[in-house]
Scaffold this active site. Sequence first.
Site, PDB file in Angstrom:
ATOM      1  N   ASP A  52      21.736 -21.450  -1.063  1.00 45.07           N
ATOM      2  CA  ASP A  52      23.096 -21.367  -0.471  1.00 45.07           C
ATOM      3  C   ASP A  52      23.478 -20.632   0.752  1.00 45.07           C
ATOM      4  O   ASP A  52      23.352 -19.395   0.783  1.00 45.07           O
ATOM      5  CB  ASP A  52      23.872 -20.693  -1.715  1.00 45.07           C
ATOM      6  CG  ASP A  52      25.391 -20.278  -1.275  1.00 45.07           C
ATOM      7  OD1 ASP A  52      25.979 -20.903  -0.463  1.00 45.07           O
ATOM      8  OD2 ASP A  52      25.946 -19.668  -2.402  1.00 45.07           O
ATOM      9  N   GLU A 132       5.842  -7.881  24.146  1.00 44.94           N
ATOM     10  CA  GLU A 132       5.344  -6.512  23.923  1.00 44.94           C
ATOM     11  C   GLU A 132       6.651  -5.752  23.221  1.00 44.94           C
ATOM     12  O   GLU A 132       7.030  -5.115  23.849  1.00 44.94           O
ATOM     13  CB  GLU A 132       4.929  -5.842  25.255  1.00 44.94           C
ATOM     14  CG  GLU A 132       4.204  -6.668  26.158  1.00 44.94           C
ATOM     15  CD  GLU A 132       4.060  -6.042  27.802  1.00 44.94           C
ATOM     16  OE1 GLU A 132       4.020  -4.645  27.792  1.00 44.94           O
ATOM     17  OE2 GLU A 132       4.476  -6.672  28.414  1.00 44.94           O
ATOM     18  N   GLU A 134       7.939  -2.514  21.370  1.00 43.74           N
ATOM     19  CA  GLU A 134       7.718  -1.010  21.211  1.00 43.74           C
ATOM     20  C   GLU A 134       8.431  -0.751  19.843  1.00 43.74           C
ATOM     21  O   GLU A 134       9.602  -1.224  19.639  1.00 43.74           O
ATOM     22  CB  GLU A 134       7.995  -0.313  22.410  1.00 43.74           C
ATOM     23  CG  GLU A 134       7.223  -0.724  23.639  1.00 43.74           C
ATOM     24  CD  GLU A 134       7.658  -0.270  24.926  1.00 43.74           C
ATOM     25  OE1 GLU A 134       6.988   0.010  26.017  1.00 43.74           O
ATOM     26  OE2 GLU A 134       9.142   0.163  25.193  1.00 43.74           O
ATOM     27  N   GLU A 189       3.018   4.891  23.350  1.00 46.90           N
ATOM     28  CA  GLU A 189       3.887   4.849  24.531  1.00 46.90           C
ATOM     29  C   GLU A 189       4.180   6.229  25.173  1.00 46.90           C
ATOM     30  O   GLU A 189       3.880   7.080  24.562  1.00 46.90           O
ATOM     31  CB  GLU A 189       5.154   3.817  23.916  1.00 46.90           C
ATOM     32  CG  GLU A 189       5.175   2.333  24.415  1.00 46.90           C
ATOM     33  CD  GLU A 189       4.759   2.282  25.894  1.00 46.90           C
ATOM     34  OE1 GLU A 189       5.149   3.110  26.685  1.00 46.90           O
ATOM     35  OE2 GLU A 189       4.182   1.344  26.500  1.00 46.90           O
ATOM     36  N   GLU A 196       3.117   0.961  20.795  1.00 46.93           N
ATOM     37  CA  GLU A 196       3.232  -0.605  21.382  1.00 46.93           C
ATOM     38  C   GLU A 196       1.967  -1.322  20.627  1.00 46.93           C
ATOM     39  O   GLU A 196       0.817  -0.604  20.694  1.00 46.93           O
ATOM     40  CB  GLU A 196       3.063  -0.603  22.766  1.00 46.93           C
ATOM     41  CG  GLU A 196       3.222  -2.119  23.253  1.00 46.93           C
ATOM     42  CD  GLU A 196       3.473  -2.441  24.887  1.00 46.93           C
ATOM     43  OE1 GLU A 196       4.333  -1.542  25.227  1.00 46.93           O
ATOM     44  OE2 GLU A 196       2.740  -2.949  25.186  1.00 46.93           O
ATOM     45  N   HIS A 245       9.409  -6.434  26.234  1.00 48.86           N
ATOM     46  CA  HIS A 245       9.087  -7.489  27.317  1.00 48.86           C
ATOM     47  C   HIS A 245       8.822  -8.548  26.993  1.00 48.86           C
ATOM     48  O   HIS A 245       7.892  -8.924  26.197  1.00 48.86           O
ATOM     49  CB  HIS A 245       7.709  -6.830  28.468  1.00 48.86           C
ATOM     50  CG  HIS A 245       8.160  -5.412  28.834  1.00 48.86           C
ATOM     51  ND1 HIS A 245       7.212  -4.521  29.422  1.00 48.86           N
ATOM     52  CD2 HIS A 245       9.330  -4.670  29.071  1.00 48.86           C
ATOM     53  CE1 HIS A 245       7.837  -3.357  29.798  1.00 48.86           C
ATOM     54  NE2 HIS A 245       9.181  -3.505  29.607  1.00 48.86           N
ATOM     55  N   ARG A 316       8.122  -1.455  38.775  1.00 45.58           N
ATOM     56  CA  ARG A 316       8.288  -1.918  37.316  1.00 45.58           C
ATOM     57  C   ARG A 316       9.757  -1.505  37.091  1.00 45.58           C
ATOM     58  O   ARG A 316      10.271  -1.385  35.966  1.00 45.58           O
ATOM     59  CB  ARG A 316       7.575  -1.028  36.343  1.00 45.58           C
ATOM     60  CG  ARG A 316       5.961  -1.479  36.222  1.00 45.58           C
ATOM     61  CD  ARG A 316       5.368  -0.672  35.291  1.00 45.58           C
ATOM     62  NE  ARG A 316       3.939  -1.127  35.548  1.00 45.58           N
ATOM     63  CZ  ARG A 316       3.135  -1.872  34.301  1.00 45.58           C
ATOM     64  NH1 ARG A 316       3.821  -1.976  33.293  1.00 45.58           N
ATOM     65  NH2 ARG A 316       2.128  -2.531  34.241  1.00 45.58           N
ATOM     66  N   GLU A 333       7.381 -11.767  33.486  1.00 42.74           N
ATOM     67  CA  GLU A 333       7.680 -10.465  32.637  1.00 42.74           C
ATOM     68  C   GLU A 333       9.196 -10.338  32.799  1.00 42.74           C
ATOM     69  O   GLU A 333       9.564  -9.467  33.738  1.00 42.74           O
ATOM     70  CB  GLU A 333       6.920  -9.629  32.808  1.00 42.74           C
ATOM     71  CG  GLU A 333       7.216  -8.273  31.728  1.00 42.74           C
ATOM     72  CD  GLU A 333       6.310  -7.107  32.076  1.00 42.74           C
ATOM     73  OE1 GLU A 333       6.311  -6.654  33.258  1.00 42.74           O
ATOM     74  OE2 GLU A 333       5.670  -6.467  31.165  1.00 42.74           O
ATOM     75  N   ARG A 335      11.917  -7.846  31.629  1.00 39.98           N
ATOM     76  CA  ARG A 335      11.781  -6.369  30.873  1.00 39.98           C
ATOM     77  C   ARG A 335      12.994  -5.872  30.388  1.00 39.98           C
ATOM     78  O   ARG A 335      12.995  -5.034  29.900  1.00 39.98           O
ATOM     79  CB  ARG A 335      11.490  -5.488  32.084  1.00 39.98           C
ATOM     80  CG  ARG A 335      10.202  -6.044  32.684  1.00 39.98           C
ATOM     81  CD  ARG A 335       9.791  -5.295  34.141  1.00 39.98           C
ATOM     82  NE  ARG A 335       9.536  -3.860  33.870  1.00 39.98           N
ATOM     83  CZ  ARG A 335       8.531  -3.306  33.334  1.00 39.98           C
ATOM     84  NH1 ARG A 335       7.514  -4.041  32.923  1.00 39.98           N
ATOM     85  NH2 ARG A 335       8.800  -2.003  33.293  1.00 39.98           N
TER      86      ARG A 335
HETATM   87  P1  ADP Z   1       1.912  -4.826  30.546  1.00 42.85           P
HETATM   88  O1  ADP Z   1       1.163  -4.477  31.619  1.00 42.85           O
HETATM   89  O2  ADP Z   1       3.295  -5.291  30.783  1.00 42.85           O
HETATM   90  O3  ADP Z   1       1.894  -3.624  29.535  1.00 42.85           O
HETATM   91  P2  ADP Z   1       0.456  -5.985  28.312  1.00 42.85           P
HETATM   92  O4  ADP Z   1      -1.043  -6.271  28.820  1.00 42.85           O
HETATM   93  O5  ADP Z   1       1.062  -4.913  27.433  1.00 42.85           O
HETATM   94  O6  ADP Z   1       1.334  -6.020  29.761  1.00 42.85           O
HETATM   95  O7  ADP Z   1       1.012  -7.630  27.697  1.00 42.85           O
HETATM   96  C1  ADP Z   1       0.840  -8.648  28.089  1.00 42.85           C
HETATM   97  C2  ADP Z   1       1.327  -9.697  27.404  1.00 42.85           C
HETATM   98  O8  ADP Z   1       1.399 -10.880  28.284  1.00 42.85           O
HETATM   99  C3  ADP Z   1       0.208  -9.937  26.307  1.00 42.85           C
HETATM  100  O9  ADP Z   1       1.091 -10.268  24.905  1.00 42.85           O
HETATM  101  C4  ADP Z   1      -0.458 -11.345  26.798  1.00 42.85           C
HETATM  102  O10 ADP Z   1      -0.733 -12.142  25.864  1.00 42.85           O
HETATM  103  C5  ADP Z   1       0.602 -11.892  27.560  1.00 42.85           C
HETATM  104  N1  ADP Z   1       0.140 -13.131  28.591  1.00 42.85           N
HETATM  105  C6  ADP Z   1      -0.925 -13.164  29.138  1.00 42.85           C
HETATM  106  N2  ADP Z   1      -0.986 -14.395  29.892  1.00 42.85           N
HETATM  107  C7  ADP Z   1       0.286 -14.776  29.537  1.00 42.85           C
HETATM  108  C8  ADP Z   1       0.886 -16.204  29.671  1.00 42.85           C
HETATM  109  N3  ADP Z   1       0.243 -17.230  30.772  1.00 42.85           N
HETATM  110  N4  ADP Z   1       2.014 -16.633  29.278  1.00 42.85           N
HETATM  111  C9  ADP Z   1       2.642 -15.796  28.418  1.00 42.85           C
HETATM  112  N5  ADP Z   1       2.296 -14.508  28.301  1.00 42.85           N
HETATM  113  C10 ADP Z   1       1.044 -14.095  28.607  1.00 42.85           C
HETATM  114 MG    MG Z   2       5.063  -5.162  30.123  1.00 44.99          MG
HETATM  115 MG    MG Z   3       2.694  -3.528  27.678  1.00 41.48          MG
HETATM  116 MG    MG Z   4       5.280  -0.847  26.799  1.00 41.02          MG
HETATM  117 MG    MG Z   5      -0.534  -3.110  28.223  1.00 44.16          MG
END
Ligand code: ADP
Ligand code: MG
Ligand code: MG
Ligand code: MG
Ligand code: MG
Length: 444
Positions: A52, A132, A134, A189, A196, A245, A316, A333, A335
Amino acid sequence: KHITADQIRQEIKEKNVHFLRLTFSDVNGNLKNVEVPVSQTEKVLSNQMMFDGSSIDGFVRIEESDMYLVPDLNTWLIFPWSADDGKRIGMLICDIYTTSGEPFSGDPRGNLKRMVGRLQEIGFKNFNLGAEAEFFLFRLKEDNEPSTKVNDHGGYFDLAPVDLGENCRREIVLTLEELGFEVEASHHEVAPSQHEIDFKYSDVVDACDKIQIFKLIVKSIARKHNLYATFMPKPVYGIAGSGMHCNMSLFTDDENAFYDANAEDGISNLMKHFIAGILAHAKAITAIGNPLVNSYKRLTPGYEAPVYIAWSGQNRSPLIRIPASRGKSTRIELRSVDPSANPYLVMAACINAGLDGVENELHVPTPTDRNIYSMTPYELKEAHIDQLPATLKEAIQALEDDPIILDALGKHIANNFITAKSIEYNEYETQVTAWEIERYLKVF
Ligand code: ADP
Ligand code: MG
Ligand code: MG
Ligand code: MG
Ligand code: MG
């Protein structure tokens, strides 16, 4: 991964599964479920399960309340824990269909598939998302109610014994791995008690499903450790809030269409137009990616959360960052998004915004490779850098004024979302807060 009905029948028998949980997400991104005993398996697998819809937020009017749950077999999982007698629970994420056999336009997951269909029509294969998320692990009060008391005083990448949430986080990671997640990183974090966990990107619908499962697992395991996990964007004044992110890329077959080996910066023109599209619709996207009154308390200067509509390869502080890796990892990315957002809706919005940039060849502004927070108002104006909405009210207004993002949600979801969020904001606006009492009561 391709799971058949027969595989599911077999696992139910072999793994002592006694209940099936059929889940879907409402407009607010909350996971809803209907649980049935395994005696109903055949009904479930033949898409005959009804529920429902009138009792679900943002779903339907009373007179059209019957809905079908159509399970996506590839989402099949068995929860790693079981009741005392070893009885286990299986889960399937479902799409919602109307009684006339159409995908229900108020279903966020089905709506995202509609947007993915648009990308596929013009020749793309996969839109990828790596999120990502958090979160905070807070202490429980004596009556087991959640508090906002931090559980440690750790900081970014700190090690135990400072990090008391570490055992909890480790169990979350192990559980996710049991469920087939490829966990890439897990760390403390910047804020106390903030964590994270990153898992590998995948096709956008699958990645959104994973976010939903991820939140459920984090909350469940935290409870076992007498902690409370929250994805609220800014639970404590004066320390960093939680973001989610969103890393995005677009693939044609096995090639990353965002990568161009011949370009000086390795970024394809397609990606530049996609960025331009997201920047052009950033204000309306904010309503969806930052859907709470509280979200806007995170989007303030000083905590690595974005405030300005700009992009950068290094810094950033802007809304969009282009991480340094190229080839398959070339990605955008975003953010601003926080983990209170409904991921299916955020991605539908980003896809349509990006497509608008691609189809109309929108021009990407020059990247801002310096700290935006140190720029003067004059410099910001010179560089044509605008701000994100400062409140939920402004964001909703921007959404109402943006036909591309309204179209990304479809009429049904857009109307429900805007109505619900307007009520939420108006209710908040008339509250008398603790801050006001402290500041004014004794003075006036
Ligand atoms: P940050 O440096 O922003 O902390 P992270 O290493 O924590 O980055 O996270 C990076 C994220 O991006 C991971 O989930 C990773 O799998 C993802 N990622 C990597 N390559 C690609 C892609 N080609 N398309 C989408 N996401 C990606
Ligand atoms: Mg990030
Ligand atoms: Mg990260
Ligand atoms: Mg983070
Ligand atoms: Mg990271």
